[in-house]
Design a protein around this motif. Structure first.
Motif, PDB file in Angstrom:
ATOM      1  N   ASN A   1      37.723 -81.814 -25.170  1.00 44.70           N
ATOM      2  CA  ASN A   1      36.831 -81.412 -26.250  1.00 44.70           C
ATOM      3  C   ASN A   1      37.634 -81.043 -27.498  1.00 44.70           C
ATOM      4  OD1 ASN A   1      34.216 -80.832 -27.328  1.00 44.70           O
ATOM      5  ND2 ASN A   1      34.655 -78.667 -27.064  1.00 44.70           N
ATOM      6  N   ASP A   2      38.690 -80.247 -27.316  1.00 45.63           N
ATOM      7  CA  ASP A   2      39.523 -79.852 -28.452  1.00 45.63           C
ATOM      8  C   ASP A   2      40.217 -81.057 -29.084  1.00 45.63           C
ATOM      9  OD1 ASP A   2      38.738 -77.251 -28.003  1.00 45.63           O
ATOM     10  OD2 ASP A   2      40.639 -76.617 -27.106  1.00 45.63           O
ATOM     11  N   ALA A   3      40.735 -81.974 -28.242  1.00 46.71           N
ATOM     12  CA  ALA A   3      41.441 -83.148 -28.760  1.00 46.71           C
ATOM     13  C   ALA A   3      40.484 -84.078 -29.509  1.00 46.71           C
ATOM     14  CB  ALA A   3      42.132 -83.896 -27.622  1.00 46.71           C
ATOM     15  N   ILE A   4      39.278 -84.228 -28.997  1.00 44.26           N
ATOM     16  CA  ILE A   4      38.289 -85.078 -29.667  1.00 44.26           C
ATOM     17  C   ILE A   4      37.875 -84.451 -30.994  1.00 44.26           C
ATOM     18  CG2 ILE A   4      35.904 -85.924 -29.517  1.00 44.26           C
ATOM     19  CD1 ILE A   4      36.493 -86.356 -26.460  1.00 44.26           C
ATOM     20  N   ASN A   5      37.670 -83.148 -31.011  1.00 47.56           N
ATOM     21  CA  ASN A   5      37.321 -82.464 -32.257  1.00 47.56           C
ATOM     22  C   ASN A   5      38.455 -82.553 -33.274  1.00 47.56           C
ATOM     23  OD1 ASN A   5      34.798 -81.755 -31.315  1.00 47.56           O
ATOM     24  ND2 ASN A   5      35.442 -79.740 -30.627  1.00 47.56           N
ATOM     25  N   PHE A   6      39.694 -82.497 -32.808  1.00 47.77           N
ATOM     26  CA  PHE A   6      40.863 -82.604 -33.689  1.00 47.77           C
ATOM     27  C   PHE A   6      40.946 -84.000 -34.307  1.00 47.77           C
ATOM     28  CE2 PHE A   6      45.386 -83.456 -34.472  1.00 47.77           C
ATOM     29  CZ  PHE A   6      45.661 -82.419 -35.349  1.00 47.77           C
ATOM     30  N   ASN A   7      40.595 -85.009 -33.534  1.00 49.32           N
ATOM     31  CA  ASN A   7      40.592 -86.405 -33.999  1.00 49.32           C
ATOM     32  C   ASN A   7      39.199 -86.764 -34.509  1.00 49.32           C
ATOM     33  OD1 ASN A   7      43.302 -87.692 -33.154  1.00 49.32           O
ATOM     34  ND2 ASN A   7      42.704 -86.467 -31.385  1.00 49.32           N
TER      35      ASN A   7
ATOM     36  N   GLN B   1      33.071 -91.262 -30.709  1.00 52.19           N
ATOM     37  CA  GLN B   1      33.016 -91.344 -29.253  1.00 52.19           C
ATOM     38  C   GLN B   1      32.818 -92.787 -28.802  1.00 52.19           C
ATOM     39  OE1 GLN B   1      30.454 -88.499 -27.323  1.00 52.19           O
ATOM     40  NE2 GLN B   1      31.202 -86.825 -28.592  1.00 52.19           N
ATOM     41  N   LYS B   2      32.132 -93.583 -29.613  1.00 48.91           N
ATOM     42  CA  LYS B   2      31.942 -94.998 -29.290  1.00 48.91           C
ATOM     43  C   LYS B   2      33.285 -95.730 -29.312  1.00 48.91           C
ATOM     44  CE  LYS B   2      29.400 -99.119 -30.458  1.00 48.91           C
ATOM     45  NZ  LYS B   2      28.960 -99.977 -31.503  1.00 48.91           N
ATOM     46  N   GLU B   3      34.092 -95.482 -30.349  1.00 46.45           N
ATOM     47  CA  GLU B   3      35.411 -96.118 -30.442  1.00 46.45           C
ATOM     48  C   GLU B   3      36.297 -95.702 -29.274  1.00 46.45           C
ATOM     49  OE1 GLU B   3      35.912 -96.401 -35.309  1.00 46.45           O
ATOM     50  OE2 GLU B   3      36.417 -94.525 -34.274  1.00 46.45           O
ATOM     51  N   LEU B   4      36.267 -94.422 -28.942  1.00 45.51           N
ATOM     52  CA  LEU B   4      37.077 -93.926 -27.830  1.00 45.51           C
ATOM     53  C   LEU B   4      36.628 -94.541 -26.513  1.00 45.51           C
ATOM     54  CD1 LEU B   4      39.348 -92.046 -26.936  1.00 45.51           C
ATOM     55  CD2 LEU B   4      37.679 -90.175 -26.868  1.00 45.51           C
ATOM     56  N   ALA B   5      35.333 -94.604 -26.302  1.00 47.57           N
ATOM     57  CA  ALA B   5      34.798 -95.197 -25.074  1.00 47.57           C
ATOM     58  C   ALA B   5      35.197 -96.666 -24.951  1.00 47.57           C
ATOM     59  CB  ALA B   5      33.277 -95.047 -25.035  1.00 47.57           C
ATOM     60  N   GLU B   6      35.096 -97.393 -26.049  1.00 49.56           N
ATOM     61  CA  GLU B   6      35.471 -98.815 -26.032  1.00 49.56           C
ATOM     62  C   GLU B   6      36.958 -98.981 -25.743  1.00 49.56           C
ATOM     63  OE1 GLU B   6      34.144-100.329 -29.810  1.00 49.56           O
ATOM     64  OE2 GLU B   6      32.054-100.441 -29.153  1.00 49.56           O
ATOM     65  N   TYR B   7      37.790 -98.148 -26.364  1.00 51.44           N
ATOM     66  CA  TYR B   7      39.230 -98.247 -26.162  1.00 51.44           C
ATOM     67  C   TYR B   7      39.609 -98.007 -24.701  1.00 51.44           C
ATOM     68  CZ  TYR B   7      44.210 -97.319 -26.641  1.00 51.44           C
ATOM     69  OH  TYR B   7      45.571 -97.353 -26.495  1.00 51.44           O
ATOM     70  N   VAL B   8      38.972 -97.013 -24.104  1.00 57.03           N
ATOM     71  CA  VAL B   8      39.294 -96.647 -22.724  1.00 57.03           C
ATOM     72  C   VAL B   8      38.669 -97.613 -21.730  1.00 57.03           C
ATOM     73  CG1 VAL B   8      39.035 -94.802 -21.007  1.00 57.03           C
ATOM     74  CG2 VAL B   8      39.614 -94.223 -23.341  1.00 57.03           C
ATOM     75  N   GLY B   9      37.555 -98.242 -22.123  1.00 56.55           N
ATOM     76  CA  GLY B   9      36.911 -99.199 -21.238  1.00 56.55           C
ATOM     77  C   GLY B   9      35.653 -98.677 -20.571  1.00 56.55           C
ATOM     78  N   PHE B  10      35.040 -97.657 -21.161  1.00 58.90           N
ATOM     79  CA  PHE B  10      33.763 -97.179 -20.647  1.00 58.90           C
ATOM     80  C   PHE B  10      32.649 -98.025 -21.264  1.00 58.90           C
ATOM     81  CE2 PHE B  10      35.999 -92.889 -20.411  1.00 58.90           C
ATOM     82  CZ  PHE B  10      36.177 -92.954 -19.040  1.00 58.90           C
ATOM     83  N   PRO B  11      31.648 -98.385 -20.469  1.00 52.86           N
ATOM     84  CA  PRO B  11      30.580 -99.235 -20.998  1.00 52.86           C
ATOM     85  C   PRO B  11      29.680 -98.518 -22.015  1.00 52.86           C
ATOM     86  CG  PRO B  11      30.131 -98.662 -18.705  1.00 52.86           C
ATOM     87  CD  PRO B  11      31.492 -98.139 -19.036  1.00 52.86           C
ATOM     88  N   LYS B  12      29.578 -97.190 -21.909  1.00 52.90           N
ATOM     89  CA  LYS B  12      28.701 -96.446 -22.818  1.00 52.90           C
ATOM     90  C   LYS B  12      29.433 -95.226 -23.376  1.00 52.90           C
ATOM     91  CE  LYS B  12      24.515 -97.887 -20.493  1.00 52.90           C
ATOM     92  NZ  LYS B  12      23.269 -97.502 -19.904  1.00 52.90           N
TER      93      LYS B  12
ATOM     94  N   ILE C   1      31.991 -90.244 -22.750  1.00 54.99           N
ATOM     95  CA  ILE C   1      32.922 -89.340 -23.436  1.00 54.99           C
ATOM     96  C   ILE C   1      32.292 -87.957 -23.531  1.00 54.99           C
ATOM     97  CG2 ILE C   1      34.184 -88.899 -25.573  1.00 54.99           C
ATOM     98  CD1 ILE C   1      35.241 -91.307 -23.911  1.00 54.99           C
ATOM     99  N   TYR C   2      31.018 -87.898 -23.891  1.00 53.02           N
ATOM    100  CA  TYR C   2      30.310 -86.624 -23.948  1.00 53.02           C
ATOM    101  C   TYR C   2      30.342 -85.943 -22.579  1.00 53.02           C
ATOM    102  CZ  TYR C   2      26.553 -83.229 -24.208  1.00 53.02           C
ATOM    103  OH  TYR C   2      25.823 -82.069 -24.133  1.00 53.02           O
ATOM    104  N   MET C   3      30.087 -86.698 -21.523  1.00 60.19           N
ATOM    105  CA  MET C   3      30.062 -86.140 -20.172  1.00 60.19           C
ATOM    106  C   MET C   3      31.437 -85.595 -19.775  1.00 60.19           C
ATOM    107  SD  MET C   3      27.569 -88.985 -18.402  1.00 60.19           S
ATOM    108  CE  MET C   3      27.839 -88.381 -16.750  1.00 60.19           C
ATOM    109  N   LEU C   4      32.498 -86.280 -20.172  1.00 62.29           N
ATOM    110  CA  LEU C   4      33.845 -85.826 -19.850  1.00 62.29           C
ATOM    111  C   LEU C   4      34.192 -84.534 -20.584  1.00 62.29           C
ATOM    112  CD1 LEU C   4      35.795 -89.209 -19.974  1.00 62.29           C
ATOM    113  CD2 LEU C   4      35.043 -87.965 -17.939  1.00 62.29           C
ATOM    114  N   LYS C   5      33.911 -84.498 -21.868  1.00 67.56           N
ATOM    115  CA  LYS C   5      34.299 -83.330 -22.648  1.00 67.56           C
ATOM    116  C   LYS C   5      33.431 -82.108 -22.356  1.00 67.56           C
ATOM    117  CE  LYS C   5      32.044 -83.901 -27.117  1.00 67.56           C
ATOM    118  NZ  LYS C   5      32.299 -83.921 -28.536  1.00 67.56           N
ATOM    119  N   MET C   6      32.245 -82.316 -21.780  1.00 71.14           N
ATOM    120  CA  MET C   6      31.388 -81.210 -21.372  1.00 71.14           C
ATOM    121  C   MET C   6      31.652 -80.800 -19.920  1.00 71.14           C
ATOM    122  SD  MET C   6      29.599 -80.209 -23.871  1.00 71.14           S
ATOM    123  CE  MET C   6      30.741 -80.627 -25.146  1.00 71.14           C
TER     124      MET C   6
END
Length: 118
Positions: A15-21, A26-37, A41-46
């Motif tokens: 959560n802190d790292a995502i807020n810092f960046n 979250q869409k770009e991050l999900a695509e980069y990592v390979g998550f379909p939706k 990312i929201y579920m991970l950071k929560m």
């Protein structure tokens, strides 16, 4: 500070790292990592879902975290018995990047230890 010794849990670190960046969506991050939706990312950071270990390195790198330390932080939090067995089998604890740098630096020092020896 090393992520291995950070008191925050994986979700808080994410959560802190995502807020810092903040320029990274979250869409770009999900695509980069390979998550379909992107909601993953929201579920991970929560803390609603665990970071898949096969995605932890990519996630860390994209967020500017040390990939090795983040991977071990995930393993330690999600699979503490496996983490403990890893340390036991390797006969040493997992080291942070700062500790590894310190060891390399200290090995390169030329110290005259003769005055310290009896």
């Amino acid at each position: 500070m090393s992520l291995l010794f950070d008191k925050r849990n994986v979700a808080e670190i994410l959560n802190d790292a995502i807020n810092f960046n903040s320029d990274l969506t979250q869409k770009e991050l999900a695509e980069y990592v390979g998550f379909p939706k992107p909601n993953m990312i929201y579920m991970l950071k929560m803390g609603l879902s665990k970071v898949p270990l096969d995605k932890a390195g990519l996630l860390a790198e994209k967020l500017g975290l040390d990939a090795q330390e983040f991977w071990f932080k995930c393993l330690k939090e999600y699979q503490p018995l496996v983490y403990a067995e890893f340390e036991r089998v390797n006969k040493q604890p997992c080291l942070s990047q700062e500790e590894i740098k310190f060891i390399h630096h200290s090995r390169n020092l030329s110290l005259d230890l003769k005055p310290l020896l009896p």
